[in-house]
Each structure stands twice: as structure tokens, then as C-alpha cells.
Design a protein around this motif. Structure first.
Motif, PDB file in Angstrom:
ATOM      1  N   GLY A  30     104.039  38.399  32.769  1.00  0.00           N
ATOM      2  CA  GLY A  30     103.999  39.809  32.399  1.00  0.00           C
ATOM      3  C   GLY A  30     102.586  40.244  32.058  1.00  0.00           C
ATOM      4  O   GLY A  30     101.948  39.697  31.163  1.00  0.00           O
ATOM      5  N   ARG A  71     110.113  39.250  28.759  1.00  0.00           N
ATOM      6  CA  ARG A  71     111.053  40.307  28.389  1.00  0.00           C
ATOM      7  C   ARG A  71     112.239  40.264  29.343  1.00  0.00           C
ATOM      8  O   ARG A  71     112.064  40.317  30.562  1.00  0.00           O
ATOM      9  CB  ARG A  71     110.382  41.678  28.448  1.00  0.00           C
ATOM     10  CG  ARG A  71     109.252  41.861  27.463  1.00  0.00           C
ATOM     11  CD  ARG A  71     108.744  43.302  27.489  1.00  0.00           C
ATOM     12  NE  ARG A  71     108.281  43.682  28.815  1.00  0.00           N
ATOM     13  CZ  ARG A  71     107.042  43.493  29.251  1.00  0.00           C
ATOM     14  NH1 ARG A  71     106.152  42.906  28.462  1.00  0.00           N
ATOM     15  NH2 ARG A  71     106.682  43.880  30.451  1.00  0.00           N
ATOM     16  N   ASN A 110     111.819  34.120  23.784  1.00  0.00           N
ATOM     17  CA  ASN A 110     111.637  35.327  24.573  1.00  0.00           C
ATOM     18  C   ASN A 110     112.366  36.497  23.920  1.00  0.00           C
ATOM     19  O   ASN A 110     113.246  36.310  23.082  1.00  0.00           O
ATOM     20  CB  ASN A 110     112.159  35.118  25.999  1.00  0.00           C
ATOM     21  CG  ASN A 110     111.380  34.063  26.739  1.00  0.00           C
ATOM     22  OD1 ASN A 110     110.159  34.094  26.765  1.00  0.00           O
ATOM     23  ND2 ASN A 110     112.083  33.107  27.334  1.00  0.00           N
ATOM     24  N   SER A 164     110.356  44.207  33.259  1.00  0.00           N
ATOM     25  CA  SER A 164     111.017  43.031  32.681  1.00  0.00           C
ATOM     26  C   SER A 164     111.676  42.185  33.755  1.00  0.00           C
ATOM     27  O   SER A 164     111.696  42.541  34.933  1.00  0.00           O
ATOM     28  CB  SER A 164     112.097  43.479  31.680  1.00  0.00           C
ATOM     29  OG  SER A 164     111.577  44.331  30.696  1.00  0.00           O
ATOM     30  N   HIS A 183     111.486  46.285  38.304  1.00  0.00           N
ATOM     31  CA  HIS A 183     111.659  45.007  37.624  1.00  0.00           C
ATOM     32  C   HIS A 183     111.865  43.851  38.596  1.00  0.00           C
ATOM     33  O   HIS A 183     112.243  44.057  39.763  1.00  0.00           O
ATOM     34  CB  HIS A 183     112.877  45.074  36.691  1.00  0.00           C
ATOM     35  CG  HIS A 183     112.864  46.234  35.753  1.00  0.00           C
ATOM     36  ND1 HIS A 183     112.078  46.267  34.615  1.00  0.00           N
ATOM     37  CD2 HIS A 183     113.530  47.414  35.785  1.00  0.00           C
ATOM     38  CE1 HIS A 183     112.270  47.412  33.988  1.00  0.00           C
ATOM     39  NE2 HIS A 183     113.139  48.130  34.681  1.00  0.00           N
TER      40      HIS A 183
END
Length: 267
Positions: A30, A71, A110, A164, A183
Motif C-alpha cells: 500500500g 487494509r 492488519n 484496500s 481495489h
């Protein structure tokens, strides 16, 4: 009691099957944009933004804030048909999936978020609290699914969240377009074998779970074949879309081992 039983069942399995480690391979991917700076010798040329650089006639490199935590969003597309099962309700299988993914993600430190989408949304805040798994599972079992129906707007709504790792769970009887999702997406189709191969014979009164209207259906061999063909077409359309967009896809039946199928999905 059912909520605790599901959590205990999945907790025993995930640490034996290493689902958490499979999720952890995504950790550190990320990246959030921070700023532009002038290119210096030794910088990775792949990070040069050529469009911006051309405008000012000077090579500029994109700088990022790296995020070490992963995420994860689990989105449940609500539909009345989820409240069905010959041996176990589909929502119970979904509760097991949510328990397994949540426990695995949180064990790797996480952040996880659960969202229920449909006419009536329910959105949990992102959390690292392991105690939240009970609330996730309990909410899954007690949400109202009857007279609910997700739409394409729910898919588009998912783009309002920060980028995410996204798991979308439903039985996907309503068509959706996944092509605009930002995503890294995974699709989990939850079904009961009985609905794909009905064992009824003769006249049966059925209730449409999306509007609670009743209808009498004569289950002949021809009717059964028509239902099978219709569901097969729906599934093939979704699978083709996922394959085209390189979105991992799996189907989990209510009588299958949830952990095994999830490990195959994320491996």
C-alpha cells in the motif's frame, strides 16, 4: 451461542492452515502519494512522472508514504436469497468466511473493515481490535436480508473507501460491473447446492425473498433444467468477467470447508 461456535471453529482451523500467512504476502504494497521532487542520479526511472515532467521540462519523481499495514475490506452484498440453505444457511457460511478472514488479518496486525451493502447499509469502522470479530460475526447472522437487494451503486460506493484489499461476498444473482473498482479485489460466491439442483417435485409454493411475494411453481424435469441453465449462465458471466479483469474468484458451497477454499483463493 452460534456466534461463539463459528469463531471457535474458524480460530482452530486458520492457525493450522496458515491462512494468515497467505494474507500477509500482500503487506507493504500500500502506497500513498506524498509529493513530487526533482530526479537525482540513482533514482528509479520507473518513478518518473513523464507527463508532469514534460510540462516543466524537468524530470520529476513521485514520492510516496509507504504503509506497512494491510487494509482489508470485506463487503457483503445483501440479498434476500442469502437467507437460504438446505443444511446450513448461506449467511452462516458467510459468517464463517468473515470470521476466518478477520482473525487471519488481525493476527498479522492488519486493519480490517466490514461493510454490509444494500437498501440498508451497515458500515463498521476500520479496526485492529481482535474483539471486534465477535461483533462482525454476530452482525452477519442478525442482519436483515429479506427484501434486500444490492445494486451497481453499491459496487461504485466501494470506491469511496481508501484503496484496500477487497473481498466481495454474495450469491451474485444480480449482475454487477467490477471493471471500475480501484481495489485489489477478490470475489467469493456463496451458494447452496440445493438451489442449483432443486429436488422438488410437483407444485411448490415459493416465496421471493427480495419482495416476500409468493408464487406456485410446478417442478417438472423441464423446470429444473431451466433453473440450472439460468444459474449456470449467471455464474459463467461473472466468472468470465473476473477472468477478464484478473480478479480471483471462488465459489463456496454451504457444505464445504471454508478455510481450504479461502487459502486457494489468496495463494
Amino acid at each position: 451461542m452460534k456466534t461463539k461456535a463459528i469463531i471457535l471453529k474458524t480460530k482452530k482451523k486458520i492457525f493450522g492452515e496458515l491462512l494468515g500467512r497467505n494474507l500477509s504476502k500482500f503487506k507493504g504494497n500500500g502506497l500513498d502519494f506524498k509529493e513530487f521532487r526533482e530526479y537525482t542520479y540513482g533514482d528509479d526511472a520507473k518513478k518518473i512522472d513523464w507527463k508532469i515532467s514534460a510540462k516543466i521540462n524537468k524530470p520529476l519523481v513521485k514520492e510516496y508514504n509507504e504503509e506497512r499495514e494491510l487494509r482489508i475490506i470485506i463487503a457483503i452484498l445483501k440479498s434476500g436469497s442469502l437467507y437460504f440453505g438446505s443444511k446450513k444457511l448461506k449467511i452462516e457460511t458467510i459468517a464463517e468466511i468473515i470470521s476466518a478472514l478477520s482473525l487471519s488479518a488481525l493476527s498479522e496486525d492488519n486493519k480490517i473493515q466490514i461493510v454490509f451493502l444494500g437498501k440498508n447499509k451497515k458500515i463498521f469502522k476500520p479496526t485492529k481490535n481482535k474483539k471486534s470479530v465477535y461483533a462482525f460475526v454476530d452482525e452477519t447472522l442478525n442482519q436483515n436480508y429479506l427484501e434486500e437487494k444490492y445494486s451497481q451503486k453499491d459496487i461504485e460506493f466501494l470506491n469511496s473507501f481508501k484503496k484496500s484489499l477487497l473481498f466481495i461476498i454474495s450469491d451474485f444473482y444480480e449482475p454487477i460491473d467490477l471493471s471500475r473498482l480501484k481495489h485489489e479485489t477478490y470475489i467469493i460466491n456463496v451458494r447452496d447446492k440445493f438451489e442449483e439442483d432443486p429436488q422438488f417435485s410437483g407444485y411448490v409454493e415459493l416465496i421471493d425473498p427480495n419482495n416476500l411475494n409468493g408464487i406456485n411453481v410446478n417442478f417438472t424435469n423441464k423446470t429444473k433444467e431451466k433453473i440450472k441453465k439460468h444459474i449456470k449462465t449467471i455464474d459463467e458471466t461473472l466468472e468470465f468477467q473476473c477472468k477478464k479483469l484478473k480478479i480471483p474468484y471462488t465459489k463456496i458451497y454451504t457444505d464445504e470447508d471454508v478455510i481450504y477454499k479461502l487459502i486457494k483463493l489468496v495463494r
